[in-house]
Design a protein around this motif. Structure first.
Motif, PDB file in Angstrom:
ATOM      1  N   GLN A  32      -2.344   8.593   3.183  1.00  0.00           N
ATOM      2  CA  GLN A  32      -1.687   9.083   1.866  1.00  0.00           C
ATOM      3  C   GLN A  32      -1.232   7.966   1.110  1.00  0.00           C
ATOM      4  OE1 GLN A  32       1.468  11.971   3.144  1.00  0.00           O
ATOM      5  NE2 GLN A  32       0.095  13.186   4.349  1.00  0.00           N
ATOM      6  N   GLY A  33      -0.873   6.900   1.620  1.00  0.00           N
ATOM      7  CA  GLY A  33      -0.381   5.929   0.806  1.00  0.00           C
ATOM      8  C   GLY A  33       1.113   5.915   0.347  1.00  0.00           C
ATOM      9  N   LEU A  34       1.871   6.494   1.275  1.00  0.00           N
ATOM     10  CA  LEU A  34       3.218   6.996   0.887  1.00  0.00           C
ATOM     11  C   LEU A  34       4.008   6.746   2.121  1.00  0.00           C
ATOM     12  CD1 LEU A  34       3.006  10.550  -0.900  1.00  0.00           C
ATOM     13  CD2 LEU A  34       3.492   8.494  -1.925  1.00  0.00           C
ATOM     14  N   ARG A  42      -6.228  -5.787   1.134  1.00  0.00           N
ATOM     15  CA  ARG A  42      -5.319  -4.482   1.391  1.00  0.00           C
ATOM     16  C   ARG A  42      -6.544  -3.559   1.722  1.00  0.00           C
ATOM     17  NH1 ARG A  42      -4.744   0.466  -0.646  1.00  0.00           N
ATOM     18  NH2 ARG A  42      -6.306  -0.078  -2.254  1.00  0.00           N
ATOM     19  N   SER A  53       3.894   1.438  -0.968  1.00  0.00           N
ATOM     20  CA  SER A  53       4.642   1.482  -2.183  1.00  0.00           C
ATOM     21  C   SER A  53       3.557   1.560  -3.564  1.00  0.00           C
ATOM     22  CB  SER A  53       5.544   0.200  -2.194  1.00  0.00           C
ATOM     23  OG  SER A  53       6.356  -0.113  -1.044  1.00  0.00           O
ATOM     24  N   ARG A  54       2.528   1.657  -3.144  1.00  0.00           N
ATOM     25  CA  ARG A  54       1.572   1.877  -4.265  1.00  0.00           C
ATOM     26  C   ARG A  54       1.621   0.843  -5.312  1.00  0.00           C
ATOM     27  NH1 ARG A  54       0.679   8.379  -5.228  1.00  0.00           N
ATOM     28  NH2 ARG A  54       0.338   8.771  -3.088  1.00  0.00           N
ATOM     29  N   GLN A  74       1.288  13.055  -3.557  1.00  0.00           N
ATOM     30  CA  GLN A  74      -0.182  13.147  -3.130  1.00  0.00           C
ATOM     31  C   GLN A  74      -1.112  13.407  -4.160  1.00  0.00           C
ATOM     32  OE1 GLN A  74      -0.840  14.572   0.818  1.00  0.00           O
ATOM     33  NE2 GLN A  74       1.140  14.678   0.928  1.00  0.00           N
ATOM     34  N   THR A  83       3.489  10.771 -10.866  1.00  0.00           N
ATOM     35  CA  THR A  83       4.285   9.812 -10.368  1.00  0.00           C
ATOM     36  C   THR A  83       5.880   9.977 -10.258  1.00  0.00           C
ATOM     37  OG1 THR A  83       4.793   9.239 -12.815  1.00  0.00           O
ATOM     38  CG2 THR A  83       2.575   8.573 -11.699  1.00  0.00           C
ATOM     39  N   GLU A 100      -6.060  -7.233  -3.176  1.00  0.00           N
ATOM     40  CA  GLU A 100      -6.414  -5.734  -3.122  1.00  0.00           C
ATOM     41  C   GLU A 100      -7.792  -5.532  -2.511  1.00  0.00           C
ATOM     42  OE1 GLU A 100      -6.868  -1.848  -3.933  1.00  0.00           O
ATOM     43  OE2 GLU A 100      -5.286  -3.166  -4.358  1.00  0.00           O
ATOM     44  N   ARG A 137       0.469  -2.437  -7.466  1.00  0.00           N
ATOM     45  CA  ARG A 137      -0.713  -3.084  -7.933  1.00  0.00           C
ATOM     46  C   ARG A 137      -0.789  -4.560  -7.482  1.00  0.00           C
ATOM     47  NH1 ARG A 137      -3.685  -0.452 -11.827  1.00  0.00           N
ATOM     48  NH2 ARG A 137      -2.555   1.182 -12.874  1.00  0.00           N
ATOM     49  N   HIS A 172       0.822  -1.167   0.079  1.00  0.00           N
ATOM     50  CA  HIS A 172       0.150   0.075   0.017  1.00  0.00           C
ATOM     51  C   HIS A 172       0.721   1.286   0.042  1.00  0.00           C
ATOM     52  CE1 HIS A 172      -3.276   2.773   1.098  1.00  0.00           C
ATOM     53  NE2 HIS A 172      -2.484   3.195   2.150  1.00  0.00           N
TER      54      HIS A 172
END
Length: 292
Positions: free
Chosen positions: A174-176, A123, A110-111, A185, A190, A120, A113, A108
């Motif tokens: 934020q998924g970061l 997650r 590291s974003r 964000q 990217t 998913e 797929r 998550h």
């Protein structure tokens, strides 16, 4: 006559398993144990403990789904994630559910797929439970600090420990990862686009710096976006929060309230005012040193 006592008994049995934050008491006890065991806790260690929460174990939570496909998909995911710490032998950090949850949280952040119908879904469920769990973890550290000051436990958790626990919340939302650029964000941005934010004249590192650029200069920086994408990005950027805050410290009932001495009881008053980032578009009066 039998149905009512059964229903009450079932409700009571379920309610005593949870804390006030609707977190399993077993999870709370685990947080206390590891936070006391590791008074100076790195960020990845805090993430590892979060992933070991009993809410992610099917034995404690019937909402957890264990699939046959996990036998293939989880090992494949582990091979793509470095520094996961899957060889840790501590219980319950080494249990399969904990390793899977940890891998999904790393994915998550590291974003990455994931298979849409299996990992998913897992997650999304894990991420949805994290805010309450992080609050409980912070509460546990706070209680340990209070116990340490009362000299009821020998080791005092460091400020880095509670800070790292609190950092988990914005990271998950934020998924970061913490060290990643906040510009990621924004929609359509990217890792490949970050090079456009650096040139000989300016080096844009923050959302505030991007918002403060004049309109034409900002559009030039974001030239890789079409007009619709640019409008979408500006809407998101404009709705980003910007917090103005003022901190006052004083020693009440003292002749010189601004002087802090050993043993004094200090009162800290914080004033917060939230605005939107759109109010700062083109405004260069706020300097970088004021960014928090």
């Amino acid at each position: 006559m039998v149905a009512l006592p059964t229903a009450v008994g079932t409700w009571w049995y379920r309610s005593i398993r949870f804390s006030g934050e609707q977190v399993l008491l077993d999870t709370t006890q685990m947080y206390f144990y590891f936070c006391h065991k590791t008074p100076s806790m790195p960020l990845k260690r805090a993430l590892m403990i979060l992933a070991a929460s009993c809410e992610f174990d099917k034995r404690h939570n019937s909402e957890i789904i264990e699939r046959i496909t996990d036998n293939e998909e989880v090992p494949m995911l582990l091979r793509e994630l470095p520094n996961l710490g899957e060889k840790n032998k501590e219980q319950p950090l080494c249990r399969p559910y904990s390793i899977k949850a940890r891998a999904l949280l790393h994915a998550h952040l590291s974003r990455m797929r994931l298979p849409p119908d299996t990992l998913e879904c897992d997650r999304r469920y894990i991420v949805s439970r994290c805010p309450d769990l992080i609050v409980e973890m912070v509460n546990c550290v706070n209680q340990l600090i209070a116990l340490a000051y009362a000299r009821r436990i020998p080791r005092l958790p460091t400020i880095e420990t509670i800070e790292n626990c609190m950092k988990l919340s914005p990271m998950i939302v934020q998924g970061l990862w913490e060290y990643k650029s906040p510009l990621l964000q924004l929609p359509y941005i990217t890792e490949d686009h970050l090079k456009y934010f650096t040139n000989r004249k300016k080096h844009i590192k923050s959302l505030l710096q991007l918002a403060q650029l004049p309109g034409e200069e900002r559009r030039q920086v974001l030239r890789f976006l079409n007009d619709k994408q640019y409008d979408d990005l500006m809407k998101v950027l404009g709705n980003m929060p910007y917090i103005h805050f003022q901190v006052n410290t004083e020693v009440i009932d003292d002749e010189n309230s601004t002087v802090v001495t050993a043993g004094a009881i200090v009162t800290v008053t914080v004033f917060l005012r939230r605005t939107n980032m759109r109010e700062l578009f083109g405004d260069t009066t706020i300097k970088e040193k004021e960014i928090i």
